[in-house]
Design a protein around this motif. Structure first.
Motif, PDB file in Angstrom:
ATOM      1  N   HIS A 139     -12.515 -75.994  -0.641  1.00  0.00           N
ATOM      2  CA  HIS A 139     -13.704 -75.628  -1.405  1.00  0.00           C
ATOM      3  C   HIS A 139     -14.946 -75.487  -0.535  1.00  0.00           C
ATOM      4  CE1 HIS A 139     -11.568 -75.919  -5.164  1.00  0.00           C
ATOM      5  NE2 HIS A 139     -11.003 -77.007  -4.675  1.00  0.00           N
ATOM      6  N   ARG A 183     -22.628 -76.169  -4.095  1.00  0.00           N
ATOM      7  CA  ARG A 183     -21.728 -75.034  -4.377  1.00  0.00           C
ATOM      8  C   ARG A 183     -20.267 -75.427  -4.148  1.00  0.00           C
ATOM      9  NH1 ARG A 183     -25.988 -72.346  -1.826  1.00  0.00           N
ATOM     10  NH2 ARG A 183     -24.877 -72.381   0.159  1.00  0.00           N
ATOM     11  N   SER A 197     -17.318 -75.569  -6.986  1.00  0.00           N
ATOM     12  CA  SER A 197     -16.030 -74.896  -6.833  1.00  0.00           C
ATOM     13  C   SER A 197     -14.881 -75.869  -7.140  1.00  0.00           C
ATOM     14  CB  SER A 197     -15.898 -74.331  -5.421  1.00  0.00           C
ATOM     15  OG  SER A 197     -14.619 -73.827  -5.192  1.00  0.00           O
ATOM     16  N   GLU A 249     -14.777 -76.456 -10.873  1.00  0.00           N
ATOM     17  CA  GLU A 249     -14.203 -75.291 -11.554  1.00  0.00           C
ATOM     18  C   GLU A 249     -12.685 -75.270 -11.438  1.00  0.00           C
ATOM     19  OE1 GLU A 249     -16.383 -72.102  -9.736  1.00  0.00           O
ATOM     20  OE2 GLU A 249     -18.218 -72.659 -10.803  1.00  0.00           O
TER      21      GLU A 249
END
Length: 122
Positions: A67, A82, A86, A89
């Protein structure tokens, strides 16, 4: 729906064999000695200006999980956010929960960040 796991003398031999299998290389690569992981420090811990070995250890795990393109340092940045988003998600496809990039307790536990802080004895 899965059936409840059998225990005791009536346990299936396949269940017994699976339980006896050694951990895979990937599982042992992220498991620190003693299986001790960093406890969740709380959402407020992750903010701009925070520098910590906990964040550095988290960044290594995010990199290992695919990630983060590169290893991130100990300073909390938007790149860390970020990368963690990721990871979130991947755990919660189709927007099924928190994917803000700020670590939440469930995602933190699933990331299995090795302990870098001393264990406090009671």
């Amino acid at each position: 729906m899965t059936s409840p796991k059998k225990t005791g003398p009536d346990q299936d031999s396949a269940d017994t064999a699976a339980a006896a299998e050694p951990a895979t290389e990937a599982e042992t690569a992220v498991r620190p000695a003693g299986g001790d992981y960093e406890p969740y420090p709380g959402a407020a811990y992750f903010h701009g200006g925070r520098t910590s070995e906990v964040i550095a250890a988290m960044a290594v795990r995010l990199h290992q999980e695919g990630h983060a393109d590169r290893r991130l340092g100990p300073d909390w940045t938007n790149a860390h956010r970020r990368a963690f988003a990721s990871f979130q998600e991947s755990l919660r496809p189709k927007g099924g929960g928190d994917t803000s990039g700020i670590p939440d307790e469930t995602a933190w536990e699933k990331l299995r960040v090795p302990r870098v802080t001393p264990v406090r004895e009671a």
